[in-house]
Design a protein around this motif. Structure first.
Motif, short mmCIF file in Angstrom:
data_model
loop_
_atom_site.label_atom_id
_atom_site.label_comp_id
_atom_site.label_asym_id
_atom_site.label_seq_id
_atom_site.Cartn_x
_atom_site.Cartn_y
_atom_site.Cartn_z
N VAL A 114 0.84 -1.20 0.00
CA VAL A 114 0.00 0.00 0.00
C VAL A 114 0.87 1.25 0.00
CG1 VAL A 114 -1.80 -1.23 1.31
CG2 VAL A 114 -0.17 0.22 2.54
N LEU A 115 0.36 2.30 -0.62
CA LEU A 115 1.00 3.61 -0.48
C LEU A 115 0.45 4.19 0.82
CD1 LEU A 115 0.73 4.93 -4.14
CD2 LEU A 115 2.83 4.24 -2.95
N TYR A 116 1.32 4.85 1.56
CA TYR A 116 0.93 5.33 2.89
C TYR A 116 0.75 6.84 2.89
CZ TYR A 116 1.23 6.32 7.88
OH TYR A 116 0.97 6.77 9.15
N LEU A 117 -0.35 7.27 3.50
CA LEU A 117 -0.61 8.71 3.61
C LEU A 117 -0.25 9.15 5.03
CD1 LEU A 117 -1.67 11.18 2.09
CD2 LEU A 117 -3.92 10.70 3.03
N VAL A 123 -4.72 13.42 9.16
CA VAL A 123 -5.44 13.89 10.34
C VAL A 123 -6.48 14.98 10.00
CG1 VAL A 123 -5.19 15.05 12.59
CG2 VAL A 123 -3.74 13.10 12.02
N PRO A 124 -6.10 16.02 9.24
CA PRO A 124 -7.13 17.03 8.88
C PRO A 124 -8.30 16.43 8.10
CG PRO A 124 -4.93 17.80 8.25
CD PRO A 124 -4.76 16.39 8.72
N GLN A 144 -11.93 5.23 9.87
CA GLN A 144 -10.60 4.67 9.62
C GLN A 144 -9.58 5.39 10.53
OE1 GLN A 144 -9.24 2.32 7.37
NE2 GLN A 144 -7.21 2.85 8.12
N ASN A 145 -8.73 4.61 11.18
CA ASN A 145 -7.66 5.18 12.01
C ASN A 145 -6.78 6.09 11.14
OD1 ASN A 145 -5.27 5.60 13.43
ND2 ASN A 145 -5.36 3.59 14.44
N SER A 146 -6.65 7.35 11.54
CA SER A 146 -5.94 8.31 10.68
C SER A 146 -4.43 8.03 10.62
CB SER A 146 -6.21 9.75 11.12
OG SER A 146 -5.81 9.92 12.44
N SER A 147 -3.93 7.19 11.52
CA SER A 147 -2.51 6.79 11.41
C SER A 147 -2.31 5.73 10.34
CB SER A 147 -1.99 6.20 12.72
OG SER A 147 -2.31 7.02 13.78
N LEU A 148 -3.42 5.21 9.79
CA LEU A 148 -3.29 4.10 8.84
C LEU A 148 -4.03 4.36 7.52
CD1 LEU A 148 -3.70 1.10 11.33
CD2 LEU A 148 -1.60 1.81 10.16
N TYR A 149 -4.11 5.63 7.12
CA TYR A 149 -4.71 5.93 5.82
C TYR A 149 -3.78 5.37 4.74
CZ TYR A 149 -8.56 9.10 7.01
OH TYR A 149 -9.74 9.64 7.45
N HIS A 150 -4.36 4.62 3.80
CA HIS A 150 -3.52 3.96 2.80
C HIS A 150 -4.24 3.80 1.47
CE1 HIS A 150 -6.00 0.87 4.66
NE2 HIS A 150 -5.92 0.23 3.51
N GLU A 279 -4.44 18.69 -1.73
CA GLU A 279 -3.26 18.09 -2.37
C GLU A 279 -2.36 17.50 -1.30
OE1 GLU A 279 -1.41 20.98 -4.93
OE2 GLU A 279 -3.25 21.21 -6.14
N VAL A 280 -1.86 16.32 -1.57
CA VAL A 280 -0.98 15.65 -0.61
C VAL A 280 0.20 15.02 -1.35
CG1 VAL A 280 -3.00 15.10 0.82
CG2 VAL A 280 -2.06 13.36 -0.69
N VAL A 281 1.24 14.72 -0.59
CA VAL A 281 2.40 14.04 -1.17
C VAL A 281 2.55 12.68 -0.51
CG1 VAL A 281 4.91 14.12 -1.45
CG2 VAL A 281 3.56 16.22 -1.69
N ILE A 282 2.72 11.67 -1.33
CA ILE A 282 2.93 10.32 -0.81
C ILE A 282 4.40 9.97 -0.97
CG2 ILE A 282 2.35 7.89 -1.07
CD1 ILE A 282 -0.18 8.74 -2.49
#
Ligand SMILES: *[C@@H]1O[C@H](CO)[C@@H](O)[C@H](O)[C@H]1NC(C)=O
Length: 314
Positions: A114-117, A123-124, A144-150, A279-282
């Protein structure tokens, strides 16, 4: 007299011919449509070096996912008999007034890439989803646990086609995935839209701004993991994260199904207005052994190996 009969015969003959031709043409077009649908759902239309068509394929896929709730109806509302009951009760249970996932051992463990966010971004998003949905769904929702967004990319083994592996084979797989990560650059992506599926899963659907396309990433993982199941779980082009799972009815004045569906659409629209376009960076690819079913989604037991996207020429 004779003439009239000839004309009548000719006329009925032509009608038969026209009818037969119409049927042939209709069958031809429905087969063609079927073939086109199949080729797009199997991902054959995407080519690795054509980011535009990958982007289009994702858009079409997301359009279809967006229509799913209306076309298939809100299944998450149908099973729960009362406002207290949970429709996905085989995965969740209500314990001490709060929803808890029921963990079932996955045998053999699922091996997911998985790619990890990172939480910096997740969190936001998670806060916004809670702020919009919690007032209406209270306990009938699992976030979904925000430490494990994928973003699920590619399975070395999954529950439908299990591929058992020894510890050594698992180490070799992880090493191969690490090498893939080394050669990939970080991805800059944008949240295209939030959709709610008919089964009640709230999903973020993303597009790529820069960096490798998911189609390319999956192709690299496939060649690094030759024993992996031929048939994977998702479309090659998809780039999605799950934010929450709705488990029952929203708190609205009327339990009329159309009203509940309307509220669900409203909430999705509200969340879209807040986070769409983010926008986010993985920058990490994870190789995860999931010892419980849906461990990444349900905080089950798992072991992850984290690889930074190295952007090295290979
Ligand atoms: C969320 O995941 C993190 C990382 O695995 C874990 O430490 C934390 O306990 C989890 N939170 C909940 C509420 O389960």
């Amino acid at each position: 007299m004779e003439m009239a009969k000839v004309v009548r015969n000719w006329w009925s003959h032509s009608k038969t011919v026209v009818l037969i031709w119409s049927i042939c043409i209709a069958i031809y077009f429905s087969l063609l449509r079927l073939a086109l649908n199949n080729s797009s759902s199997l991902g054959y239309t995407s080519t690795i070096d054509s980011p535009v068509s990958n982007m289009e394929q994702r858009s079409r896929l997301y359009d279809k996912m967006e229509r799913d709730l209306d076309e298939n109806g809100p299944a998450f509302l149908k099973h729960g008999g009362t406002t207290q009951s949970l429709s996905l009760s085989d995965i969740f249970t209500l314990k001490d007034g709060s929803v808890k996932p029921v963990h079932k051992a996955a045998n053999p463990p699922v091996r997911a890439n998985v790619l990890y966010l990172s939480p910096e971004y997740s969190v936001p998003i998670s806060e916004s989803a809670k702020q919009v949905f919690h007032p209406y769904f209270g306990k009938a929702i699992w976030f979904q646990n925000s430490s494990l967004y994928h973003f699920s990319m590619f399975h070395a083994s999954h529950h439908i086609v299990p591929v058992p592996a020894t510890e050594d084979e698992i180490e070799a797989e992880a090493t191969a995935v690490g090498a893939v990560a080394e050669g990939l650059c970080p991805l800059k992506i944008v949240l295209d839209r939030v959709v709610l599926t008919s089964t009640g899963v709230l999903l973020g659907c993303w597009q790529v701004i820069s960096g490798p396309d998911p189609v390319t990433i999956r192709a690299k993982l496939r060649s690094a993991l030759p024993r992996a199941p031929e048939k994977q779980l998702y479309d090659d082009a998809i780039l999605h994260t799950s934010f929450a799972r709705l488990l029952g009815h929203p708190k609205v004045s009327s339990t009329e199904p159309s009203k509940e569906l309307h509220v669900s659409h409203e909430l999705v629209a509200r969340l879209n207005s807040i986070i769409r376009g983010a926008e986010v960076v993985i920058s990490e690819l994870w190789y995860v052994e999931e010892y419980d079913v849906l461990a990444l989604a349900l905080d089950g037991r798992m072991k992850e190996r984290r690889f930074r996207l190295g952007c090295k020429r290979t």
